[in-house]
Design a protein around this motif. Structure first.
Motif, short mmCIF file in Angstrom:
data_model
loop_
_atom_site.label_atom_id
_atom_site.label_comp_id
_atom_site.label_asym_id
_atom_site.label_seq_id
_atom_site.Cartn_x
_atom_site.Cartn_y
_atom_site.Cartn_z
N MET A 63 -22.53 26.12 39.48
CA MET A 63 -21.29 26.64 40.06
C MET A 63 -20.12 25.72 39.72
SD MET A 63 -20.26 27.34 44.06
CE MET A 63 -19.73 25.65 44.39
N ASP A 64 -18.95 26.30 39.43
CA ASP A 64 -17.73 25.54 39.23
C ASP A 64 -16.97 25.44 40.54
OD1 ASP A 64 -18.11 25.07 36.57
OD2 ASP A 64 -16.96 26.81 35.91
N GLY A 65 -16.39 24.27 40.82
CA GLY A 65 -15.50 24.13 41.96
C GLY A 65 -14.11 24.67 41.64
N LEU A 66 -13.25 24.71 42.66
CA LEU A 66 -11.89 25.19 42.46
C LEU A 66 -11.16 24.35 41.42
CD1 LEU A 66 -10.92 25.82 46.19
CD2 LEU A 66 -11.01 27.57 44.41
N ARG A 67 -11.35 23.03 41.48
CA ARG A 67 -10.64 22.18 40.53
C ARG A 67 -11.17 22.37 39.12
NH1 ARG A 67 -9.00 16.30 42.42
NH2 ARG A 67 -8.03 17.66 43.98
N ASP A 68 -12.46 22.70 38.97
CA ASP A 68 -12.99 22.99 37.63
C ASP A 68 -12.27 24.18 37.02
OD1 ASP A 68 -14.93 20.96 37.50
OD2 ASP A 68 -16.30 22.13 38.73
N ASP A 69 -12.09 25.24 37.82
CA ASP A 69 -11.42 26.42 37.28
C ASP A 69 -9.95 26.11 37.01
OD1 ASP A 69 -11.51 29.09 36.41
OD2 ASP A 69 -10.64 29.80 38.28
N GLY A 70 -9.34 25.28 37.87
CA GLY A 70 -7.97 24.86 37.61
C GLY A 70 -7.88 24.08 36.31
N ALA A 71 -8.86 23.19 36.05
CA ALA A 71 -8.88 22.42 34.81
C ALA A 71 -8.98 23.35 33.60
CB ALA A 71 -10.06 21.44 34.83
N ARG A 72 -9.75 24.41 33.75
CA ARG A 72 -9.88 25.38 32.67
C ARG A 72 -8.52 26.00 32.33
NH1 ARG A 72 -13.33 28.12 35.05
NH2 ARG A 72 -15.24 27.38 34.06
N LYS A 73 -7.73 26.29 33.34
CA LYS A 73 -6.42 26.90 33.11
C LYS A 73 -5.40 25.89 32.59
CE LYS A 73 -7.01 30.84 36.21
NZ LYS A 73 -8.47 30.80 36.20
N VAL A 74 -5.57 24.61 32.94
CA VAL A 74 -4.70 23.57 32.36
C VAL A 74 -4.97 23.46 30.86
CG1 VAL A 74 -4.22 21.10 32.30
CG2 VAL A 74 -4.40 22.26 34.49
N LEU A 75 -6.25 23.38 30.48
CA LEU A 75 -6.59 23.28 29.07
C LEU A 75 -6.18 24.52 28.29
CD1 LEU A 75 -10.14 21.61 29.23
CD2 LEU A 75 -7.94 20.53 28.72
N GLY A 76 -6.12 25.65 28.98
CA GLY A 76 -5.69 26.89 28.33
C GLY A 76 -4.19 27.04 28.24
N GLY A 77 -3.42 26.04 28.71
CA GLY A 77 -1.96 26.08 28.61
C GLY A 77 -1.30 26.98 29.61
N MET A 78 -2.01 27.36 30.71
CA MET A 78 -1.48 28.30 31.67
C MET A 78 -0.73 27.63 32.81
SD MET A 78 -4.89 30.68 31.77
CE MET A 78 -4.22 31.88 32.90
N THR A 79 -1.16 26.45 33.23
CA THR A 79 -0.53 25.77 34.36
C THR A 79 -0.54 24.27 34.10
OG1 THR A 79 -0.48 25.62 36.79
CG2 THR A 79 -2.65 25.57 35.73
N SER A 80 -0.04 23.50 35.07
CA SER A 80 0.11 22.06 34.87
C SER A 80 -0.94 21.29 35.67
CB SER A 80 1.50 21.61 35.30
OG SER A 80 1.66 21.74 36.71
N VAL A 81 -1.14 20.04 35.30
CA VAL A 81 -2.08 19.17 36.01
C VAL A 81 -1.66 19.03 37.47
CG1 VAL A 81 -3.01 16.83 36.17
CG2 VAL A 81 -2.69 17.90 33.93
N GLU A 82 -0.38 18.74 37.70
CA GLU A 82 0.11 18.53 39.07
C GLU A 82 -0.08 19.77 39.94
OE1 GLU A 82 1.69 15.53 36.47
OE2 GLU A 82 1.73 17.72 36.35
N GLU A 83 0.10 20.94 39.38
CA GLU A 83 -0.04 22.17 40.15
C GLU A 83 -1.48 22.36 40.61
OE1 GLU A 83 1.69 25.63 41.87
OE2 GLU A 83 2.57 23.86 40.96
N VAL A 84 -2.43 22.07 39.75
CA VAL A 84 -3.85 22.20 40.12
C VAL A 84 -4.24 21.16 41.16
CG1 VAL A 84 -6.21 21.99 39.26
CG2 VAL A 84 -4.53 23.31 37.97
N LEU A 85 -3.79 19.94 40.97
CA LEU A 85 -4.13 18.88 41.93
C LEU A 85 -3.55 19.19 43.30
CD1 LEU A 85 -3.65 15.65 39.76
CD2 LEU A 85 -5.75 16.92 40.23
#
Length: 610
Positions: free
Chosen positions: A565-587
């Motif tokens: 299972m992926d945690g919420l931050r894992d999925d957020g990291a996926r979207k950061v690497l995909g250029g969709m959002t920023s590191v600070e927004e996920v954190l």
């Protein structure tokens, strides 16, 4: 413009697949919504792409800015506002010289409208193309300036009970200043994609704030002397008691704003400043319901979620704080499985969007119609699928469990910080663990993060520390690939043809990601729109025994992550690497998320940068 003609242009110029367009044609015929609105609201394409495609097809220039301050009011208002807003997709006159009048339009193929302008001025017409929203904003600003409706007058404004019944507020010629001022609030809120309007009394003034993409921004101010007039006007429209100022009140306004229907939920509360505070939530009735693929799931989680909602029975829970998009996810699930051979019933508080072929009930505790009583009544209506807006008490969850055990699929929400917390919350309500083990099939936790503005997002080289804060390390990436080999894992189904996940391979100590910058299109915020990040927990042989034992949420989460299972931050990291959002927004969105790393001896909480 004929809808299929527009579709053909977008297929050629913007590469929209024909099968996606055919689906939109069917919705357009059923609901009567313009194809362009369907495509934009469904996140298929944006306004700018449509305008550029039309400009290229007509071989006309595209303009990315229409400045209302540089447009002559006397010139623009020579066209009636109804003509400007309804012809050529929307049009505004920007300037003229001795031989030519210059016009910006959204639909350059409305030749008859341009001919009428040519006849009116007896001049040549030079046409440019811009987005519909950009032109509409300029029309609102210029025509409002001509009417003097941008400010409240200096004398005391009197609330008038006149209504623009069934009409567009832009077509209102009512000269009551407070009416024009309140209408302009709705217009500006719609233009800026606001979800809520806050009207707040301060010591010397009234402050209006809009919530846009989850953040509050000050939109305008007015003298405090006009607060009573503003509150009175809104109360009249919401059918509230004007004389009652000591108690909170709730109401609803139905309005047509710039051709779009809106339901506006109104809430008032008394404050210590002797005035009432008002919050209004705007619900666009013409919005296209999102389908499951549009929510932003990873390929694996999408496959698993799609399998869950097609089960014949069981309970699926969506968890997260208020405003995290839980209702949108439930609607997308229902929209996915909605078929003529399935009987779907919902109990909601309130019903936010009306779904075709689905029978929805607005619960009302004042008359005894609670979630529990509605759910009990649903079981006598021969349902296949039941959605309960929220599980709040033991009675509701027990009826939901009984419904799932007797062959019904139940979807609902519950307020917890993460997916495993749903089990401990219901056990705290007094539900027996064995009932949860046999009825709950999956729990989805979610948050909303702001998406970077595609027009101005700025690339930069992330450091190893940025990746570490997101949980992207060589060890974790290697462990993810190893977990794919777990026999029979529910998180890596062999039947799904899923490509390697973006998090499976460590991208190196330095990788290019993006951060916000700010431009005119995103109001200098650097963000435009929001998307969900998810944590999907499946009930399996590793989680089930822990639920039976009444284990704490952290232990359950650790076991699920060991299975993949992926945690919420894992999925957020996926979207950061995909250029969709920023590191600070996920954190920021996941600062309460306990990142339990199965490759460590003990759980740890990652630090959040401030």
């Amino acid at each position: 413009m004929e809808q299929r003609f527009l579709g053909e242009i977008l297929h050629r110029r913007a590469g929209i697949p024909l099968d996606r367009l055919e689906a939109m044609y069917a919705i357009q015929r059923e609901k009567g919504i313009a194809l362009a609105d369907l495509l934009v609201n469904g996140n298929v394409v944006d306004d700018s792409t449509i305008a550029k495609a039309l400009a290229a097809e007509a071989e006309l220039p595209f303009v990315d800015r229409v400045d209302p301050e540089r447009i002559s009011t006397a010139l623009a208002t020579r066209l009636p506002i109804t003509f400007a807003k309804n012809r050529a997709g929307k049009m505004i006159l920007t300037s003229e010289d001795d031989a030519t009048v210059f016009v910006v339009v959204a639909d350059p193929f409305d030749v008859s409208a341009l001919d009428e302008v040519r006849l009116l001025f007896s001049k040549n017409v030079e046409v440019s193309v811009a987005t519909s929203d950009m032109i509409e904003n300029a029309i609102n600003r210029v025509y409002e300036r001509e009417a003097g409706g941008g400010e409240l007058e200096n004398d005391e404004a009197r609330v008038d009970e006149h209504e623009v019944a069934g009409g567009d507020i832009l077509d209102s010629d009512d000269e009551a200043p407070v009416i024009r001022w309140v209408n302009s609030l709705f217009l500006q809120a719609m233009k800026e994609r606001a979800s809520d309007i806050h009207i707040e009394p301060e010591e010397k003034e009234v402050i209006v704030r809009y919530r846009i993409d989850g953040e509050l921004y000050i939109a305008r101010r007015a003298p405090r002397a006009f607060m009573n007039s503003i509150v009175g006007r809104i109360k009249i429209e919401a059918s509230l008691n004007i004389a009652e100022k000591r108690l909170p009140q709730d109401g609803r306004i139905t309005k047509k704003i710039a051709g779009k229907g809106f339901d506006i939920r109104v809430s008032t509360i008394p404050t210590s400043r002797a005035y009432e505070r008002i919050v209004m939530r705007l619900l666009n009735k013409s919005s296209v319901l999102l389908d499951l693929p549009d929510l932003g799931f990873s390929p694996r989680d999408y496959h698993l979620m799609d399998a869950l909602i097609h089960k014949p029975d069981g309970i699926i829970l969506v968890t997260g704080p208020t405003g995290s998009g839980k209702t949108t996810t439930l609607y997308a699930c229902l929209n996915r499985i909605n078929q003529p051979n399935i009987n779907i019933l919902t109990a909601e508080d309130p019903v936010e969007y009306e779904l075709p072929q689905i029978h929805q009930v607005h619960v009302n505790a004042k008359i005894g119609l609670t979630f529990a009583s509605a759910l009990r009544a649903f079981l006598r209506q021969d349902p296949d699928v039941v959605m309960v807006g929220e599980i709040r008490d033991k009675e509701t969850v027990e009826i939901a469990i009984n419904a799932s055990l007797t062959g019904h699929l139940v979807l609902s929400t519950i307020h917890t910080n993460d997916a495993p917390g749903a089990f401990t919350r219901m056990i705290d309500m007094g539900v027996e663990p064995f009932l949860l083990r046999s009825s709950v099939v999956g729990v989805l936790a979610q948050r909303l993060v702001r998406m970077l503005c595609p027009h101005c997002k700025e690339p930069y080289e992330a450091s190893a520390n940025d990746l570490e804060e997101l949980g992207i390390t060589p060890e974790r990436c290697a462990a993810r690939r190893k977990r794919r080999l777990i026999p029979g894992s529910r998180y890596y189904p062999r039947s799904a043809n899923i490509a390697d996940d973006i998090l499976d391979t460590y991208p190196g100590p330095y990788v290019t990601i993006f951060r916000p910058k700010g431009c005119d299109k995103c109001a200098s915020t650097g963000f435009m729109g929001r998307r969900g990040i998810y944590e999907l927990l499946m009930m399996d042989d590793s989680v089930g025994p822990l639920v039976l034992k009444g284990a704490d949420a952290q232990t359950i989460k650790r076991a699920a992550m060991e299975q993949g299972m992926d945690g919420l931050r894992d999925d957020g990291a996926r979207k950061v690497l995909g250029g969709m959002t920023s590191v600070e927004e996920v954190l920021l969105a996941t600062q309460d998320d306990m990142e339990v790393d199965p490759d460590r001896d003990r759980p740890s909480v990652r630090n959040v940068r401030v």
